[in-house]
Write a protein that holds these residues in place. Structure first.
Motif, short mmCIF file in Angstrom:
data_model
loop_
_atom_site.label_atom_id
_atom_site.label_comp_id
_atom_site.label_asym_id
_atom_site.label_seq_id
_atom_site.Cartn_x
_atom_site.Cartn_y
_atom_site.Cartn_z
N ALA A 284 0.82 -1.21 0.00
CA ALA A 284 0.00 0.00 0.00
C ALA A 284 0.86 1.27 0.00
O ALA A 284 0.36 2.35 0.28
N THR A 285 2.15 1.13 -0.30
CA THR A 285 3.07 2.26 -0.31
C THR A 285 3.93 2.21 -1.58
O THR A 285 3.81 1.28 -2.39
N GLU A 352 -7.46 17.34 18.29
CA GLU A 352 -7.52 16.35 19.37
C GLU A 352 -7.03 15.02 18.84
O GLU A 352 -6.96 14.78 17.63
N ASP A 353 -6.65 14.12 19.75
CA ASP A 353 -6.21 12.80 19.36
C ASP A 353 -7.38 12.03 18.75
O ASP A 353 -8.54 12.21 19.15
N LYS A 354 -7.06 11.15 17.78
CA LYS A 354 -8.13 10.46 17.06
C LYS A 354 -7.74 9.01 16.80
O LYS A 354 -6.57 8.67 16.67
N LEU A 355 -8.76 8.18 16.68
CA LEU A 355 -8.61 6.80 16.25
C LEU A 355 -9.35 6.66 14.94
O LEU A 355 -10.53 6.98 14.85
N VAL A 356 -8.63 6.20 13.93
CA VAL A 356 -9.23 6.00 12.60
C VAL A 356 -9.36 4.50 12.37
O VAL A 356 -8.35 3.80 12.20
N MET A 357 -10.58 4.00 12.40
CA MET A 357 -10.83 2.58 12.14
C MET A 357 -11.01 2.39 10.65
O MET A 357 -11.84 3.05 10.02
N LEU A 358 -10.21 1.50 10.07
CA LEU A 358 -10.18 1.33 8.63
C LEU A 358 -10.71 -0.05 8.26
O LEU A 358 -10.82 -0.94 9.09
N GLY A 359 -11.05 -0.23 6.99
CA GLY A 359 -11.55 -1.53 6.57
C GLY A 359 -12.11 -1.46 5.17
O GLY A 359 -11.88 -0.51 4.42
N VAL A 360 -12.90 -2.47 4.81
CA VAL A 360 -13.38 -2.59 3.44
C VAL A 360 -14.33 -1.47 3.06
O VAL A 360 -14.54 -1.20 1.87
N GLU A 361 -14.93 -0.80 4.04
CA GLU A 361 -15.87 0.27 3.75
C GLU A 361 -15.21 1.65 3.81
O GLU A 361 -15.89 2.66 3.99
N SER A 362 -13.91 1.71 3.64
CA SER A 362 -13.19 2.97 3.82
C SER A 362 -13.21 3.87 2.59
O SER A 362 -12.62 4.95 2.60
N GLY A 363 -13.86 3.45 1.52
CA GLY A 363 -14.04 4.31 0.35
C GLY A 363 -12.73 4.78 -0.25
O GLY A 363 -11.84 3.98 -0.54
N ILE A 364 -12.61 6.09 -0.39
CA ILE A 364 -11.44 6.65 -1.06
C ILE A 364 -10.15 6.39 -0.30
O ILE A 364 -9.06 6.38 -0.87
N LEU A 365 -10.23 6.11 1.01
CA LEU A 365 -9.03 5.79 1.79
C LEU A 365 -8.47 4.43 1.39
O LEU A 365 -7.35 4.08 1.76
N SER A 366 -9.24 3.67 0.61
CA SER A 366 -8.75 2.40 0.05
C SER A 366 -8.23 2.56 -1.37
O SER A 366 -7.84 1.58 -2.00
N GLU A 367 -8.25 3.81 -1.86
CA GLU A 367 -7.91 4.04 -3.26
C GLU A 367 -6.79 5.05 -3.46
O GLU A 367 -5.91 4.85 -4.30
N ILE A 368 -6.81 6.14 -2.71
CA ILE A 368 -5.89 7.25 -2.95
C ILE A 368 -4.67 7.16 -2.03
O ILE A 368 -4.79 6.77 -0.86
N ALA A 369 -3.50 7.52 -2.57
CA ALA A 369 -2.28 7.55 -1.76
C ALA A 369 -2.08 8.94 -1.17
O ALA A 369 -2.09 9.94 -1.89
N LEU A 370 -1.90 8.99 0.13
CA LEU A 370 -1.66 10.25 0.85
C LEU A 370 -0.30 10.20 1.52
O LEU A 370 0.16 9.13 1.93
N GLY A 371 0.35 11.34 1.66
CA GLY A 371 1.61 11.39 2.38
C GLY A 371 1.41 11.07 3.85
O GLY A 371 0.49 11.58 4.49
N HIS A 372 2.28 10.21 4.40
CA HIS A 372 2.16 9.76 5.79
C HIS A 372 3.57 9.80 6.39
O HIS A 372 4.47 9.11 5.91
N TYR A 388 7.96 11.59 4.09
CA TYR A 388 6.58 11.14 3.90
C TYR A 388 6.53 9.95 2.95
O TYR A 388 7.15 9.96 1.89
N VAL A 389 5.77 8.94 3.35
CA VAL A 389 5.60 7.73 2.56
C VAL A 389 4.22 7.77 1.91
O VAL A 389 3.21 7.81 2.64
N PRO A 390 4.13 7.77 0.58
CA PRO A 390 2.81 7.70 -0.06
C PRO A 390 2.08 6.44 0.38
O PRO A 390 2.61 5.32 0.23
N THR A 391 0.87 6.61 0.93
CA THR A 391 0.20 5.50 1.61
C THR A 391 -1.28 5.43 1.26
O THR A 391 -1.99 6.43 1.37
N ILE A 392 -1.72 4.26 0.84
CA ILE A 392 -3.16 3.99 0.74
C ILE A 392 -3.56 3.47 2.11
O ILE A 392 -3.34 2.30 2.46
#
Length: 419
Positions: A284-285, A352-372, A388-392
């Motif tokens: 994914a990178t 604020e601090d956040k928890l991002v739960m990911l999975g099959v229903e993550s939509g564009i977060l399963s498609e687009i690469a973002l800097g991480h 920064y690592v390009p990351t889906i």
């Protein structure tokens, strides 16, 4: 980017620490391999939150051991302490005295001391086969692992000791200089591959026949031999190509981990502590385009849904790192994350601090690469763009813990210890 920002907004929930992260503990607790990352090797909150999450997985979900991005010999010394072995150290800080290889702060720090004391107390009243262990599955300990093998076999006659001596004698002319060995092996035909393979074969699976009180130490001899084999391959490959040596290292980590799982028996479950670049799926990178694999990818390919990967990130703060490999560590300022990165968008949603739960229903977060953002033991804040690592995101992790502001780790070295 607007779609990505909206997707992150929809997926993120407030994060108040592991004590209240019920959904995360439940999901990770169903896995056999719970991989918990870090975005740097020098951030206090990554260590403390990871430790607190691991406490819950051990105490509530029955995870049997932690395997960390550290060397077998020094981590095994700490393992002996947390299991209450005789002569293992007067306290956790004393048990960490073997962490002398740079970067020493990575494991010899107050955050690990706190966790080790908890683990020792947790193990105190448990039978030996129910105590939670702490092991290193990296491969940099070529010389230290050879020393440990010779020490272990020193009072045992026979072909095992002979094989160890042959391997030691092969490496000895290189004066404990890894680079020198790699050059000699590549260009002068002075490699020790045959000797270390023979040594590993001698020691492999001997723990199965060992007396109960000697089983783990016998396993230790095998894992030290595996580290020697992995290190020999790594330093020989490193001279030729960077991607190749990276793959040697991560494949070694998975091999060591699988041997630990076999040792702990059917149904065993483990926690892995390593950098995000190791635990998040490399596919994914941009690592994939360079022919690189990692622990997260290899475990998912072998074990599928039995693997649960958690990444960490932060927006700004301070970190312990060095300006170059082997140079003195220092507390550095981590600047605000770059616009459009995962960290900057999560900050833009709210500080604020956040928890991002990911999975099959993550939509564009399963498609687009973002800097991480990824910070190593060598760091140059002034060259932030290269960190920064390009990351889906939804394909790299199952969950991401975002901490808006973080602080530098607390090394045990007196000159660096925080007041």
């Amino acid at each position: 980017m607007d779609d990505a920002l909206q997707a992150l907004t929809n997926a993120a929930v407030p994060y108040h620490g592991p004590a209240q992260a019920e959904d995360l503990v439940e999901q990770a607790g169903r896995a056999r391999y719970a991989l918990i990352g870090e975005a740097s090797h020098g951030t206090s909150q990554f260590y403390s939150h990871r430790a607190d999450l691991s406490k819950r997985l051990i105490a509530e979900k029955g995870f049997r051991f932690i395997a960390v991005e550290g060397d077998w010999p020094s981590c095994y010394a700490l393992n002996r302490y947390v299991k209450g072995r005789t002569g293992a150290g007067s306290d956790a800080a004393d048990a960490l005295r073997d962490f002398t290889r740079w970067p020493t702060w990575m494991w010899a720090n107050r955050e690990i001391v706190s966790f080790a004391e908890w683990l020792r107390e947790y193990n105190q009243d448990k039978p030996e086969d129910e105590k939670a262990g702490f092991y290193g599955f990296d491969l940099y300990s070529l010389w230290e692992s050879m020393d440990e093998i010779l020490k272990y076999l020193g009072d045992k006659d026979g072909s095992d000791l002979d094989a160890a001596r042959r391997a030691f004698e092969c490496f000895e002319p290189h004066g404990r200089e890894e680079q020198q060995y790699g050059i000699a092996a590549n260009f002068y035909g002075e490699g020790c591959e045959d000797e270390v393979v023979a040594l590993l074969r001698k020691l492999q699976d001997r723990w199965k026949e060992a007396a109960p009180g000697d089983r783990e130490d016998t396993l230790g001899a095998e894992l030290n031999a595996l580290a020697v084999q992995g290190a020999e391959n790594y330093y020989r490959t490193m001279i030729r190509q960077d991607a190749g040596s990276w793959n040697v290292r991560d494949r070694h980590m998975v091999d060591a981990l699988e041997r630990l799982m076999t040792y702990h028996g059917e149904g065993a479950r483990c926690i892995v502590w390593a950098h995000n670049t190791h635990v998040g799926d490399a596919r994914a990178t941009d690592m994939a385009a360079e022919g690189m694999v990692n622990v997260g990818q290899l475990l998912r390919e072998r074990h599928g849904s039995e693997v649960y990967a958690i990444g960490f990130s932060s927006y700004r703060g301070t970190v312990i790192a060095g300006r170059a490999w082997g140079e003195p560590e220092e507390v550095m300022t981590v600047p605000p994350a770059m616009t459009g990165s995962v960290e900057e968008m999560l900050h833009r949603i709210g500080p604020e601090d956040k928890l991002v739960m990911l999975g099959v229903e993550s939509g564009i977060l399963s498609e687009i690469a973002l800097g991480h953002r990824a910070i190593g033991v060598v760091y140059h804040p002034e060259y932030e763009r290269g960190n920064y690592v390009p990351t889906i995101l939804a394909k790299r992790y199952d969950a991401l813990i975002y901490l808006d502001r973080t602080d530098a780790l607390s090394p045990l070295a007196p000159e660096l210890a925080h007041p």
